[in-house]
Write an enzyme that holds these catalytic residues in place. Structure first.
Site, PDB file in Angstrom:
ATOM      1  CB  SER A 314      -0.867  -0.243   1.350  1.00 14.08           C
ATOM      2  OG  SER A 314      -0.268   0.062   2.461  1.00 14.08           O
ATOM      3  CG  ASP A 325       6.508   5.097 -12.195  1.00 17.48           C
ATOM      4  OD1 ASP A 325       7.150   3.852 -12.418  1.00 17.48           O
ATOM      5  OD2 ASP A 325       5.439   4.963 -12.090  1.00 17.48           O
ATOM      6  CE  LYS A 339      -4.531  -5.573  -1.283  1.00 13.13           C
ATOM      7  NZ  LYS A 339      -5.603  -6.447  -1.947  1.00 13.13           N
TER       8      LYS A 339
END
Length: 443
Positions: A314, A325, A339
């Protein structure tokens, strides 16, 4: 709409087996139109909240209007009748992360975020596919950790009682208890069943610990983040600022076995490492709901390596996904838990609470990692023998005897060399040179 103001939590509805709950405490208590003498009002209130906010406009292919007619057509003689009906109603969504909490369970959830809890030190969720109770991760230096319970273990019995059909809250109520008392958990690991007798203790949680490490490359900062609780951002800021004063040349951020927590906590911490770029976007049933970005207030631009594993879930995935990224960090370890859901947690008029899945989140590049997880740049899996060594002596976590940490130091050395070892005058994302991937090891 600012997510950081909505009391949002992310994750696997991870429940601390000590006090309920996940992820977090930024709980938004709204004054609800609720008549305590009419249990049916509670059923209708829950139905209305789901109807307005649930992430899937089809309600997972359930006729939600028919559900309202069915449950409001029933007689209710007590709050307990209403609680049972609400749980039945929510089960029809087939979403273990949308859940009702009675007043005791809701209070436990709030207590959990205060940084102190009583229990055995497990973080639990319900597996989406099998509905079995699954261990997200044990908390370090707790009975569960020392006993050897691992992430991805299934709990099949609690004191001899089968957990088949049991939800997370029911399991927590059985596992929790007074400090000094015992509970026996039967774990399914692969095809092997194992019994663990654990003594409940009071656990004080500090989510961040850090230290300066001497290496041939120079001094580096090691930061371990155990969960995204309400005090995690402050402790992370203090750690980075302390290490910056000591002129470290780079950082290893350890997110292994971190089950997540508050959404705003992951965003705040990401901003300490990222000068520019998107951190996370959330999508509800109407499309993109919100996008959070860096605010040009990074505390450091020095090279960064992040350690992740199957227990990183999470909020850990939001942070590591943002750093990956944006090419701000190299991720090392194994695939994360997977998740990618956001819940809104709110109080109801009688002191009970409701967690509702209202959105899913995407990494800056648009990846939906739910059920898949984040793949590290460098895959390195610890053997069972290596894991056992670290469990038996947690002082070896983040030491040269920790193979994943050792690899992180090696990669960080390459990153420091690539950057020239000099701090830029303005903080910019570090250029990442991805090493050749190491095949995962399985033993």
């Amino acid at each position: 709409m600012e997510l950081t103001r909505r009391g949002l939590v992310v994750g696997a509805t991870v429940v601390m087996v000590s006090a309920v709950a996940i992820t977090g405490a930024s709980i938004h208590l709204k004054g609800q139109a609720f008549f305590q003498d009419s249990p049916k009002e509670l059923v209708d209130e829950v139905w209305q909240i789901i109807d307005r906010n649930y992430v899937d406009a089809t309600f997972n292919q359930v006729d939600w209007q028919a559900i309202r007619s069915e449950y409001l057509g029933r007689p209710y003689n007590s709050k307990e009748d209403a609680y049972k009906a609400v749980r039945e109603m929510l089960e029809k969504l087939n979403d273990p992360y949308t859940r009702f909490m009675d007043p005791r369970e809701f209070q436990n959830m709030q207590i959990d975020t205060q940084g102190e809890l009583t229990g055995v030190g497990l973080q639990l969720a319900q597996d989406e596919e099998t509905k079995k109770l699954i261990v997200i991760s044990p908390i370090e230096e707790t009975p569960a950790f020392r006993a050897g319970i691992l992430a991805k273990d299934f709990i099949v019995k609690i004191d001899g009682t089968s957990t088949e059909g049991m939800d997370v809250n029911q399991a927590v109520n059985l596992i929790r208890g007074q400090a000094g008392t015992d509970v026996t958990l039967t774990i399914l690991r692969g095809k092997q069943q194992l019994d663990f007798r654990l003594t409940r203790v009071r656990i004080e949680i500090h989510p961040v610990r850090h230290s300066l490490r001497k290496t041939p490359t120079g001094d580096i900062g090691y930061i371990r983040l155990n969960q995204f609780s309400s005090n995690a951002p402050k402790e992370m800021r203090d750690a980075i600022q302390d290490l910056e004063k000591q002129n470290v040349t780079g950082y290893v951020l350890d997110l292994r076995s971190n089950p997540g927590g508050l959404l705003n906590g992951s965003i705040d911490i990401a901003r300490m490492w990222l000068q520019d770029g998107t951190i996370v976007s959330t999508v509800n049933r109407r499309g993109e709901m919100d996008r959070q970005s860096a605010n040009k207030r990074a505390l450091t631009d020095k090279p960064l390596v992040v350690l992740v594993d199957g227990g990183s879930a999470s909020a850990s995935e939001i942070l590591s996904g943002a750093l990956q990224d944006n090419k701000r960090a190299v991720l090392i370890g194994t695939k994360t838990f997977g998740k990618g859901l956001v819940q809104s947690v709110r109080g109801l008029g009688d002191g009970s609470g409701l967690a509702v899945t209202i959105a899913k989140y995407l990494t800056p590049s648009g990846r939906d990692i739910n059920k898949h997880g984040i793949d590290p740049d460098v895959v390195l899996e610890l053997s069972e023998e290596q894991k056992l060594v670290l469990r038996k002596d947690i002082t070896k976590i983040g030491s040269p005897e920790d193979a994943q940490y050792a690899k992180a130091v090696e990669v960080l050395k390459q990153e420091i060399a690539a950057k020239g070892g000099n701090r830029a005058e303005t903080a910019v994302p570090a250029k990442t040179t991805k090493p050749t991937k190491t095949p995962a090891k399985a033993k």
